[in-house]
Write an enzyme that holds these catalytic residues in place. Sequence first.
Site, mmCIF file in Angstrom:
data_model
loop_
_atom_site.group_PDB
_atom_site.id
_atom_site.type_symbol
_atom_site.label_atom_id
_atom_site.label_comp_id
_atom_site.label_asym_id
_atom_site.label_seq_id
_atom_site.Cartn_x
_atom_site.Cartn_y
_atom_site.Cartn_z
ATOM 1 N N TYR A 66 20.753 3.096 5.068
ATOM 2 C CA TYR A 66 19.726 2.465 5.908
ATOM 3 C C TYR A 66 19.373 3.381 7.065
ATOM 4 O O TYR A 66 20.264 3.902 7.734
ATOM 5 C CB TYR A 66 20.222 1.118 6.467
ATOM 6 C CG TYR A 66 19.409 -0.020 5.916
ATOM 7 C CD1 TYR A 66 18.082 -0.181 6.317
ATOM 8 C CD2 TYR A 66 19.923 -0.882 4.961
ATOM 9 C CE1 TYR A 66 17.301 -1.188 5.777
ATOM 10 C CE2 TYR A 66 19.149 -1.886 4.418
ATOM 11 C CZ TYR A 66 17.832 -2.036 4.826
ATOM 12 O OH TYR A 66 17.053 -3.014 4.295
ATOM 13 N N GLU A 68 16.429 2.680 9.467
ATOM 14 C CA GLU A 68 15.282 2.117 10.198
ATOM 15 C C GLU A 68 15.020 2.921 11.461
ATOM 16 O O GLU A 68 15.948 3.235 12.203
ATOM 17 C CB GLU A 68 15.544 0.658 10.578
ATOM 18 C CG GLU A 68 15.309 -0.293 9.424
ATOM 19 C CD GLU A 68 15.582 -1.736 9.808
ATOM 20 O OE1 GLU A 68 16.278 -1.985 10.815
ATOM 21 O OE2 GLU A 68 15.102 -2.626 9.094
ATOM 22 N N ASP A 212 -8.509 9.236 1.769
ATOM 23 C CA ASP A 212 -7.454 8.800 0.849
ATOM 24 C C ASP A 212 -7.489 9.721 -0.365
ATOM 25 O O ASP A 212 -8.311 9.547 -1.267
ATOM 26 C CB ASP A 212 -7.690 7.336 0.462
ATOM 27 C CG ASP A 212 -6.642 6.806 -0.516
ATOM 28 O OD1 ASP A 212 -5.877 7.621 -1.073
ATOM 29 O OD2 ASP A 212 -6.604 5.573 -0.711
ATOM 30 N N THR A 238 -0.808 9.034 -2.006
ATOM 31 C CA THR A 238 0.391 8.738 -2.776
ATOM 32 C C THR A 238 1.055 10.077 -3.082
ATOM 33 O O THR A 238 0.438 11.135 -2.970
ATOM 34 C CB THR A 238 0.056 8.038 -4.104
ATOM 35 O OG1 THR A 238 -0.956 8.803 -4.766
ATOM 36 C CG2 THR A 238 -0.453 6.630 -3.869
ATOM 37 N N LYS A 241 1.050 11.156 -7.963
ATOM 38 C CA LYS A 241 -0.055 11.446 -8.889
ATOM 39 C C LYS A 241 -0.116 12.957 -9.119
ATOM 40 O O LYS A 241 0.869 13.501 -9.607
ATOM 41 C CB LYS A 241 -1.329 10.819 -8.347
ATOM 42 C CG LYS A 241 -1.194 9.277 -8.268
ATOM 43 C CD LYS A 241 -2.413 8.551 -7.738
ATOM 44 C CE LYS A 241 -2.111 7.063 -7.611
ATOM 45 N NZ LYS A 241 -3.227 6.320 -6.964
ATOM 46 N N ARG A 247 7.494 8.089 -6.738
ATOM 47 C CA ARG A 247 6.537 7.053 -6.322
ATOM 48 C C ARG A 247 6.719 6.799 -4.827
ATOM 49 O O ARG A 247 7.786 6.381 -4.383
ATOM 50 C CB ARG A 247 6.762 5.747 -7.091
ATOM 51 C CG ARG A 247 6.750 5.895 -8.598
ATOM 52 C CD ARG A 247 6.529 4.568 -9.295
ATOM 53 N NE ARG A 247 5.129 4.222 -9.238
ATOM 54 C CZ ARG A 247 4.191 4.731 -10.031
ATOM 55 N NH1 ARG A 247 4.521 5.624 -10.961
ATOM 56 N NH2 ARG A 247 2.945 4.365 -9.905
HETATM 57 C C1 LIG Z 1 -3.322 5.047 -6.412
HETATM 58 C C2 LIG Z 1 -4.168 4.868 -5.216
HETATM 59 C C3 LIG Z 1 -3.761 4.049 -4.138
HETATM 60 C C4 LIG Z 1 -2.604 3.099 -4.193
HETATM 61 O O1 LIG Z 1 -1.408 3.548 -4.518
HETATM 62 P P1 LIG Z 1 -0.229 2.557 -4.997
HETATM 63 O O2 LIG Z 1 0.948 3.446 -4.837
HETATM 64 O O3 LIG Z 1 -0.553 2.204 -6.410
HETATM 65 O O4 LIG Z 1 -0.213 1.381 -4.100
HETATM 66 C C5 LIG Z 1 -4.559 4.021 -3.017
HETATM 67 N N1 LIG Z 1 -5.697 4.718 -2.946
HETATM 68 C C6 LIG Z 1 -6.135 5.483 -3.977
HETATM 69 C C7 LIG Z 1 -7.422 6.226 -3.839
HETATM 70 C C8 LIG Z 1 -5.389 5.573 -5.142
HETATM 71 O O5 LIG Z 1 -5.842 6.298 -6.161
#
Ligand SMILES: *Cc1c(COP(=O)(O)O)cnc(C)c1O
Length: 442
Positions: A66, A68, A212, A238, A241, A247
């Site tokens: 932990y 925090e 994003d 994220t 990807k 993740r």
């Molecule tokens: C995949 C994605 C997210 C969200 O990610 P999660 O880990 O699935 O919650 C947010 N914004 C964009 C543009 C994404 O492609």
Amino acid sequence: MITPTISSPKIAMTYLPALKETDPEIRDLILLEEKREFEKMRLIPSENYASDAVKEATGGIFTNKYSEGYPNKRYYEGQQLTDQVEILACERAKKLFGCDHVNVQPLSGSPANMAAYRAVLKPGDTIMGLSLPHGGHLTHGWKANFSGSLYNSVPYELDPETEMLNFDMIRALAKEHKPQMIIAGYTAYPRTIDWTKFREICDEVGAYFHADTSHITGLIAGGAHPNPFPISDTGITTTHKTLRGPRGAMILCKQEHAEAVNKAIIPGLQGGPHIHTISAIAVALKQASQPDAQVYAQQVVKNAKALAERLLSHGFRLVTGGTDNHLILMEVFESKGILGRDASRALDKAGIVCNANMVPFDKNSPFNPSGIRIGTPSITSRGMKEAEMDKLGDWMNEVLSNIDNDAILKRIEGEVRDLCVSFPAPGIDPERWNCLYTPSPK
Ligand SMILES: *Cc1c(COP(=O)(O)O)cnc(C)c1O
């Protein structure tokens, strides 16, 4: 319930021995998933193969701890090592993406967006993101999502002619609605994003610019797509990807928002960070800053372009006519008379895994839309190149011309598997699976 049929002696003897002892049911499901990921062509553009190094860190001892708070400001003792892990991850991200501040604690992309918005917006503020049916994300203002109920969402759309971003339209909408934030970065947009145009519009209307890059962060790290973080106010990505990490997610922002962002994560939204995940994010960032990450990112794009060419040569219609990045949005309803879901199911039967997807201005329902979304990040991680994209395009055409012919789907499934066996995936030891197949002639 799936009945596992795993007969590899190597697997039976040595792999995941503790699980074999404790929970053979879950072990079998993990093994079958590994087999699936080994023998299929995985084309979901948000998926990839994490390296062995990333998986070792993700499965590591820090899952027990932990922590925090933030480095040097934790609530519990025993943080001598967690602090070092988190600082390394943040420093690597800042260096790679050229931004002032990074928070590596968000549990995934959606909570990262939630925290970033909370850091700079008040409930009821106006946000402008690309509408979901045009390729935006749920968390960019979709009504059923927190982002569409907590904030006043005024989505922008793509140009009906070009199916691309139209900055005159976006500017006009921004001038009319005076949003506090404009969001750029998408889940199903096949073209390069001109971040500087968003910066200009945000400055004209006094909005924060939120980037994003979840889908394209690996391309940015590898120099195959422009980087927004030096000019955006806030942003997220994220890490699982094209970045090929565990993740998880990160928030990247200007110094002036650093404190608000940190507070929005804890105490605003989360408790303890997942330090084991953060250790693996640090590993992924190190890997993404090596020269071969550049080669990877360029090849992802070359493969997408090659596959797009091949699909066009078979008479398919691609949204925007092609691609600049890692993904292709292919219209199959008007051009081939097939619904997206029927297409993705037939392809899955043939070992080619993608997803049904809305196309801009889709007249069909989100559950059975007019298109499929195809990405090259995973198959490029396996070392596939343009020659394999030609084969893939031909298989896809054959499947989509024979979606009800199980014999043909079965034959292609075998051919796909033969190809995959000769392109081992990162994080999967081919020794565990090759023994199940007769070696393909190469
Ligand atoms: C995949 C994605 C997210 C969200 O990610 P999660 O880990 O699935 O919650 C947010 N914004 C964009 C543009 C994404 O492609």
